[in-house]
Design a protein around this motif. Structure first.
Motif, PDB file in Angstrom:
ATOM      1  N   TRP A   1     -10.457 -17.818  -7.257  1.00 53.00           N
ATOM      2  CA  TRP A   1      -9.604 -16.641  -7.083  1.00 53.00           C
ATOM      3  C   TRP A   1     -10.193 -15.409  -7.755  1.00 53.00           C
ATOM      4  N   TYR A   2     -10.672 -15.558  -8.981  1.00 50.78           N
ATOM      5  CA  TYR A   2     -11.168 -14.402  -9.710  1.00 50.78           C
ATOM      6  C   TYR A   2     -12.506 -13.914  -9.149  1.00 50.78           C
ATOM      7  N   ARG A   3     -13.300 -14.835  -8.610  1.00 56.85           N
ATOM      8  CA  ARG A   3     -14.525 -14.389  -7.951  1.00 56.85           C
ATOM      9  C   ARG A   3     -14.186 -13.602  -6.683  1.00 56.85           C
ATOM     10  N   TYR A   4     -13.182 -14.046  -5.970  1.00 60.43           N
ATOM     11  CA  TYR A   4     -12.732 -13.301  -4.783  1.00 60.43           C
ATOM     12  C   TYR A   4     -12.334 -11.877  -5.165  1.00 60.43           C
ATOM     13  N   LEU A   5     -11.571 -11.729  -6.244  1.00 62.47           N
ATOM     14  CA  LEU A   5     -11.128 -10.401  -6.658  1.00 62.47           C
ATOM     15  C   LEU A   5     -12.305  -9.497  -7.008  1.00 62.47           C
ATOM     16  N   LYS A   6     -13.371 -10.089  -7.542  1.00 62.88           N
ATOM     17  CA  LYS A   6     -14.552  -9.294  -7.881  1.00 62.88           C
ATOM     18  C   LYS A   6     -15.339  -8.894  -6.630  1.00 62.88           C
ATOM     19  N   LEU A   7     -15.313  -9.761  -5.609  1.00 60.85           N
ATOM     20  CA  LEU A   7     -16.146  -9.530  -4.426  1.00 60.85           C
ATOM     21  C   LEU A   7     -15.441  -8.769  -3.308  1.00 60.85           C
ATOM     22  N   VAL A   8     -14.111  -8.835  -3.260  1.00 63.60           N
ATOM     23  CA  VAL A   8     -13.402  -8.264  -2.118  1.00 63.60           C
ATOM     24  C   VAL A   8     -13.656  -6.753  -2.025  1.00 63.60           C
ATOM     25  N   LEU A   9     -14.027  -6.298  -0.833  1.00 66.11           N
ATOM     26  CA  LEU A   9     -14.414  -4.903  -0.637  1.00 66.11           C
ATOM     27  C   LEU A   9     -14.005  -4.451   0.756  1.00 66.11           C
ATOM     28  N   HIS A  10     -13.389  -3.295   0.837  1.00 69.46           N
ATOM     29  CA  HIS A  10     -13.003  -2.715   2.123  1.00 69.46           C
ATOM     30  C   HIS A  10     -14.251  -2.552   2.995  1.00 69.46           C
ATOM     31  N   PRO A  11     -14.136  -2.785   4.299  1.00 69.38           N
ATOM     32  CA  PRO A  11     -15.324  -2.707   5.172  1.00 69.38           C
ATOM     33  C   PRO A  11     -15.992  -1.336   5.187  1.00 69.38           C
ATOM     34  N   GLU A  12     -15.287  -0.298   4.821  1.00 70.95           N
ATOM     35  CA  GLU A  12     -15.887   1.044   4.765  1.00 70.95           C
ATOM     36  C   GLU A  12     -16.492   1.336   3.397  1.00 70.95           C
ATOM     37  N   GLY A  13     -16.492   0.314   2.515  1.00 67.69           N
ATOM     38  CA  GLY A  13     -17.050   0.520   1.191  1.00 67.69           C
ATOM     39  C   GLY A  13     -16.041   1.130   0.232  1.00 67.69           C
ATOM     40  N   ARG A  14     -16.499   1.444  -0.961  1.00 66.28           N
ATOM     41  CA  ARG A  14     -15.631   1.987  -1.997  1.00 66.28           C
ATOM     42  C   ARG A  14     -15.116   3.369  -1.601  1.00 66.28           C
ATOM     43  N   ALA A  15     -13.809   3.580  -1.744  1.00 68.31           N
ATOM     44  CA  ALA A  15     -13.210   4.883  -1.422  1.00 68.31           C
ATOM     45  C   ALA A  15     -13.756   5.949  -2.359  1.00 68.31           C
ATOM     46  N   THR A  16     -13.977   7.134  -1.828  1.00 68.52           N
ATOM     47  CA  THR A  16     -14.477   8.245  -2.638  1.00 68.52           C
ATOM     48  C   THR A  16     -13.383   9.253  -2.965  1.00 68.52           C
ATOM     49  N   GLY A  17     -12.209   9.068  -2.361  1.00 69.85           N
ATOM     50  CA  GLY A  17     -11.090   9.981  -2.590  1.00 69.85           C
ATOM     51  C   GLY A  17     -10.631  10.611  -1.294  1.00 69.85           C
ATOM     52  N   GLY A  18      -9.324  10.543  -1.049  1.00 70.17           N
ATOM     53  CA  GLY A  18      -8.770  11.136   0.166  1.00 70.17           C
ATOM     54  C   GLY A  18      -8.466  10.134   1.256  1.00 70.17           C
ATOM     55  N   GLU A  19      -9.031   8.906   1.158  1.00 72.12           N
ATOM     56  CA  GLU A  19      -8.738   7.879   2.160  1.00 72.12           C
ATOM     57  C   GLU A  19      -7.294   7.408   2.011  1.00 72.12           C
ATOM     58  N   PRO A  20      -6.658   6.958   3.115  1.00 70.75           N
ATOM     59  CA  PRO A  20      -5.278   6.475   3.016  1.00 70.75           C
ATOM     60  C   PRO A  20      -5.213   5.088   2.380  1.00 70.75           C
ATOM     61  N   CYS A  21      -4.227   4.871   1.550  1.00 72.94           N
ATOM     62  CA  CYS A  21      -3.987   3.559   0.956  1.00 72.94           C
ATOM     63  C   CYS A  21      -3.618   2.575   2.073  1.00 72.94           C
TER      64      CYS A  21
END
Length: 398
Positions: A333-353
């Motif tokens: 579970w904790y490895r999943y939390l470290k690896l899980v990533l939105h397909p568009e990559g890390r948000a830079t600001g302004g993206e919708p939640c």
């Protein structure tokens, strides 16, 4: 004195964001006697380490003092063992509880599900005072003076207040005391525009609904900004103290200096006189005003997130399901939390939640930006949904 068993707890923060924990204090009480104490400076989580001058003025903790201090992830297990299954007691527990949860959330840790009891609410239910700050309540109860906004001292002071109030109201069972401390929330529509939330989300409660509020003294906020914040949370603003005033917010005082016997302005003296003559009126420092407002905004966001998740959006996004099934997670579970990533990559600001649609702040914690969630509430919803999905498929073994 009441033979109660519980744990008093207090936190200090580096700035207005609840995850910015910079100190913790604990007093363990068994059968009415303090049996253990714990205190530590805390290096706030990465992304929450900016120290606001107002916060430094309150508690005196500076960035250099916490630079080599442990982080919450380093001490939480020791604290969990000390607390055990106790009821957690704090003065203005809504603030301390939110700090507690966000400190865990910043590291993707599961928080303990201890019940909480608020001595501020209990004092309001059982005393008639112009101010319910910890220093004022303690003095009125004849308790020892203490160094306010030192986390260890505040935790012990809150513990003493609970024991004293329990004797005062004649209760010796914590569950009965918790019921006595509960305060009903009055319904009031508030504008969500300031929070950046769509108007199609149902309106909910404001922090100062039904209050007639007056500001006085040297506020750090611009007076008009303070009034606007209060009005948006349901208050009616006044320029002077009258027989309709229910809340006076005073600048130039801390919760340490606002206590019986302090030198006060004519507005404060009038407020005290009205309160002593039976008018239900409370005096808050500017910091206490902002804390109540901030806690309510956290509650607003939590409820908005919950309501946004009552439909199909509650289901875990397909990309998060796919990543949960990825063998690289190793059923951890904790490895999943470290690896899980939105397909568009890390948000830079302004993206919708992905949960509530609120724009993600540029300065949001990196774990929130990895998952494209805006805050604590939506991140918690994401993790609960992912955990439930993984458990249903037997993907996680820890």
């Amino acid at each position: 004195m009441s033979g109660l068993t519980f744990t008093g707890i207090d936190f200090e923060t580096a700035n207005s964001r609840r995850a910015s924990i910079c100190a913790v204090g604990i007093t363990k009480v068994k059968d009415g006697q303090a049996t253990a104490r714990y205190s530590s400076l805390v290096n706030p989580p990465e992304g929450f380490r900016d120290f606001n001058p107002m916060n430094i003025d309150i508690h005196g903790i500076t960035p250099d003092q916490v630079e080599n201090a442990p982080e919450w992830v380093d001490i939480h297990q020791e604290i969990n063992e000390l607390i055990g299954a106790d009821v957690l007691v704090a003065h203005n527990a809504a603030f301390d509880k939110s700090v507690f949860f966000r400190a865990y959330d910043a590291y993707d840790l599961e928080w303990p599900e201890n019940p909480w009891l608020c001595t501020l609410n209990l004092a309001k239910k059982s005393m008639s005072l112009p101010s319910f700050g910890l220093a004022w309540v303690s003095k009125e109860l004849g308790l020892p003076e203490f160094s306010h906004h030192d986390a260890a001292a505040d935790a012990e002071a809150a513990s003493r207040v609970l024991l004293s109030l329990a004797d005062r109201i004649g209760l010796s069972d914590l569950s009965e005391i918790q019921v006595a401390a509960e305060r009903p929330i009055q319904p009031k529509d508030v504008s969500l525009e300031e929070l950046g939330i769509s108007d199609d989300v149902p309106h909910i409660n404001g922090a100062f609904v039904g209050e007639t509020i007056c500001f006085t003294g040297a506020l750090r906020l611009k007076r008009n900004d303070a009034i606007a914040l209060a009005v948006k949370q349901g208050a009616t603003a006044q320029t002077g103290v009258t027989k309709k005033t229910s809340l006076v917010v005073v600048g130039g005082f801390s919760s340490t200096t606002l206590r019986p016997g302090a030198s006060m302005s004519s507005k404060l003296e009038k407020a005290l006189t009205l309160q002593q003559n039976g008018q239900p009126l409370e005096i808050l420092t500017e910091v206490e005003f902002l804390q109540r407002l901030a806690v309510e905004e956290d509650e607003i966001r939590r409820r908005i997130a919950e309501r946004a998740n009552t439909g199909s959006s509650w289901k875990l996004p397909e990309w998060a399901q796919t990543q949960a099934r990825d063998p690289n997670c190793g059923r951890d579970w904790y490895r999943y939390l470290k690896l899980v990533l939105h397909p568009e990559g890390r948000a830079t600001g302004g993206e919708p939640c992905i949960w509530c649609g609120t724009e993600i702040a540029r300065g949001a914690h990196w774990t929130y930006r990895n998952r494209h969630v805006c805050d604590f509430a939506c991140n918690s919803n994401f993790k609960r949904s992912a955990r439930r999905y993984g458990e249903q498929l037997g993907l996680f073994t820890n």
